[in-house]
Design a protein around this motif. Sequence first.
Motif, PDB file in Angstrom:
ATOM      1  N   UNK A 149       0.859  -1.185   0.000  1.00  0.00           N
ATOM      2  CA  UNK A 149       0.000   0.000   0.000  1.00  0.00           C
ATOM      3  C   UNK A 149       0.892   1.230   0.000  1.00  0.00           C
ATOM      4  N   UNK A 150       0.610   2.174  -0.904  1.00  0.00           N
ATOM      5  CA  UNK A 150       1.363   3.431  -0.906  1.00  0.00           C
ATOM      6  C   UNK A 150       2.538   3.422  -1.844  1.00  0.00           C
ATOM      7  N   UNK A 151       3.690   3.868  -1.348  1.00  0.00           N
ATOM      8  CA  UNK A 151       4.867   4.057  -2.192  1.00  0.00           C
ATOM      9  C   UNK A 151       5.375   2.738  -2.771  1.00  0.00           C
ATOM     10  N   UNK A 152       6.030   2.829  -3.903  1.00  0.00           N
ATOM     11  CA  UNK A 152       6.585   1.647  -4.549  1.00  0.00           C
ATOM     12  C   UNK A 152       7.913   1.259  -3.915  1.00  0.00           C
ATOM     13  N   UNK A 153       8.289  -0.001  -4.108  1.00  0.00           N
ATOM     14  CA  UNK A 153       9.549  -0.501  -3.566  1.00  0.00           C
ATOM     15  C   UNK A 153       9.958  -1.745  -4.334  1.00  0.00           C
ATOM     16  N   UNK A 154      11.210  -2.117  -4.194  1.00  0.00           N
ATOM     17  CA  UNK A 154      11.711  -3.328  -4.828  1.00  0.00           C
ATOM     18  C   UNK A 154      11.652  -4.485  -3.831  1.00  0.00           C
ATOM     19  N   UNK A 155      11.015  -5.558  -4.255  1.00  0.00           N
ATOM     20  CA  UNK A 155      10.891  -6.782  -3.474  1.00  0.00           C
ATOM     21  C   UNK A 155      11.897  -7.785  -4.026  1.00  0.00           C
ATOM     22  N   UNK A 156      12.762  -8.289  -3.151  1.00  0.00           N
ATOM     23  CA  UNK A 156      13.743  -9.302  -3.545  1.00  0.00           C
ATOM     24  C   UNK A 156      13.238 -10.670  -3.113  1.00  0.00           C
ATOM     25  N   UNK A 157      13.185 -11.602  -4.055  1.00  0.00           N
ATOM     26  CA  UNK A 157      12.686 -12.947  -3.757  1.00  0.00           C
ATOM     27  C   UNK A 157      13.728 -13.954  -4.212  1.00  0.00           C
ATOM     28  N   UNK A 158      14.294 -14.666  -3.239  1.00  0.00           N
ATOM     29  CA  UNK A 158      15.396 -15.562  -3.540  1.00  0.00           C
ATOM     30  C   UNK A 158      15.016 -17.015  -3.540  1.00  0.00           C
ATOM     31  N   UNK A 159      15.751 -17.822  -2.777  1.00  0.00           N
ATOM     32  CA  UNK A 159      15.525 -19.255  -2.737  1.00  0.00           C
ATOM     33  C   UNK A 159      15.625 -19.765  -1.315  1.00  0.00           C
ATOM     34  N   UNK A 190      12.785  -6.397   1.330  1.00  0.00           N
ATOM     35  CA  UNK A 190      12.173  -5.229   0.694  1.00  0.00           C
ATOM     36  C   UNK A 190      13.104  -4.042   0.835  1.00  0.00           C
ATOM     37  N   UNK A 191      13.315  -3.337  -0.273  1.00  0.00           N
ATOM     38  CA  UNK A 191      14.130  -2.126  -0.251  1.00  0.00           C
ATOM     39  C   UNK A 191      13.355  -0.937   0.266  1.00  0.00           C
ATOM     40  N   UNK A 192      14.049   0.184   0.415  1.00  0.00           N
ATOM     41  CA  UNK A 192      13.420   1.413   0.902  1.00  0.00           C
ATOM     42  C   UNK A 192      12.358   1.887  -0.085  1.00  0.00           C
ATOM     43  N   UNK A 193      11.291   2.520   0.406  1.00  0.00           N
ATOM     44  CA  UNK A 193      10.229   2.982  -0.485  1.00  0.00           C
ATOM     45  C   UNK A 193      10.696   4.093  -1.411  1.00  0.00           C
ATOM     46  N   UNK A 194      10.057   4.134  -2.573  1.00  0.00           N
ATOM     47  CA  UNK A 194      10.328   5.185  -3.554  1.00  0.00           C
ATOM     48  C   UNK A 194       9.055   5.996  -3.748  1.00  0.00           C
ATOM     49  N   UNK A 195       9.160   7.335  -3.753  1.00  0.00           N
ATOM     50  CA  UNK A 195       7.998   8.193  -3.932  1.00  0.00           C
ATOM     51  C   UNK A 195       7.418   7.988  -5.337  1.00  0.00           C
ATOM     52  N   UNK A 196       6.148   8.313  -5.566  1.00  0.00           N
ATOM     53  CA  UNK A 196       5.231   8.903  -4.581  1.00  0.00           C
ATOM     54  C   UNK A 196       4.592   7.841  -3.696  1.00  0.00           C
ATOM     55  N   UNK A 197       3.967   8.303  -2.621  1.00  0.00           N
ATOM     56  CA  UNK A 197       3.272   7.406  -1.717  1.00  0.00           C
ATOM     57  C   UNK A 197       2.573   8.222  -0.658  1.00  0.00           C
ATOM     58  N   UNK A 198       1.962   7.561   0.284  1.00  0.00           N
ATOM     59  CA  UNK A 198       1.283   8.283   1.354  1.00  0.00           C
ATOM     60  C   UNK A 198       2.314   8.940   2.258  1.00  0.00           C
ATOM     61  N   UNK A 199       2.039  10.160   2.694  1.00  0.00           N
ATOM     62  CA  UNK A 199       2.901  10.810   3.671  1.00  0.00           C
ATOM     63  C   UNK A 199       4.336  10.964   3.213  1.00  0.00           C
ATOM     64  N   UNK A 200       4.547  11.551   2.036  1.00  0.00           N
ATOM     65  CA  UNK A 200       5.901  11.812   1.535  1.00  0.00           C
ATOM     66  C   UNK A 200       6.717  10.539   1.341  1.00  0.00           C
ATOM     67  N   UNK A 201       6.125   9.560   0.696  1.00  0.00           N
ATOM     68  CA  UNK A 201       6.880   8.371   0.339  1.00  0.00           C
ATOM     69  C   UNK A 201       6.765   7.225   1.299  1.00  0.00           C
ATOM     70  N   UNK A 202       5.749   7.199   2.159  1.00  0.00           N
ATOM     71  CA  UNK A 202       5.564   6.098   3.096  1.00  0.00           C
ATOM     72  C   UNK A 202       4.918   4.913   2.389  1.00  0.00           C
ATOM     73  N   UNK A 203       5.408   3.726   2.721  1.00  0.00           N
ATOM     74  CA  UNK A 203       4.837   2.488   2.203  1.00  0.00           C
ATOM     75  C   UNK A 203       4.374   1.631   3.373  1.00  0.00           C
ATOM     76  N   UNK A 204       3.209   1.019   3.220  1.00  0.00           N
ATOM     77  CA  UNK A 204       2.698   0.060   4.198  1.00  0.00           C
ATOM     78  C   UNK A 204       2.655  -1.318   3.566  1.00  0.00           C
ATOM     79  N   UNK A 205       2.846  -2.319   4.401  1.00  0.00           N
ATOM     80  CA  UNK A 205       2.748  -3.695   3.936  1.00  0.00           C
ATOM     81  C   UNK A 205       1.908  -4.493   4.934  1.00  0.00           C
TER      82      UNK A 205
END
Length: 212
Positions: A149-159, A190-205
């Motif tokens: 929910x909110x700002x975008x981010x990179x999700x790393x999925x390994x093994x 999960x990496x740090x959120x990237x704007x745009x998002x809620x509250x100046x770049x906030x991401x919820x999960x």
Amino acid sequence: MDDLFKPADDTASRPLAPGAVHMPGFAAPLEPALLAHIERIARAAPFRHLATPGGGRMSVGMTNCGDVGWYSDAAGYRYVETDPSTDRPWPKMPVMFLDLAVSAAEAAGYASFAPQGCLINRYEPGARMGLHQDRDENRVDAPVVSVSIGAKAIFSFGGPNRSDPCQRVLLMGGDVVVWGGPSRLYFHGVGAPRSPGFGDGVRYNLTFRACG
């Protein structure tokens, strides 16, 4: 690198590994209502930065709702039935949360998913989650359902091993990832959120799990 941060041009489900799927935009229409529920939950059980068993402090703010909540301190990682900050039960899981988790699990091929808890993570700018396994649950036969929910981010999925190569997946607000079966204990982060998002770049999960 920059092309990772372009919105998806479709909403088709994308397999990540056996038993794991990325569903772009699955929860997008619900984002405002989900955020309103998060705000109500946080008034009863505020976000806090938990201590790790090793003495560190998590950069991600956390709270919970449901029958149990995930918690961490010097004693270790575990699920608890009451909020250690208040000694009160965690806020009840909203019906919308439960319906979303069940429908996402079913869409990913996991029928009869019955989550007992929802860990809510708040990623402010700079906050991130390192590679880890979700292994504190007794029910590793049940999937994990993760809602962005909110700002975008990179999700790393390994093994299954921390050293395994990771896929890097752009998660937008409203995206859902479900993993279970052969990939239930795969490492992810999960990496740090990237704007745009809620509250100046906030991401919820929202992370839904059947705990035991």
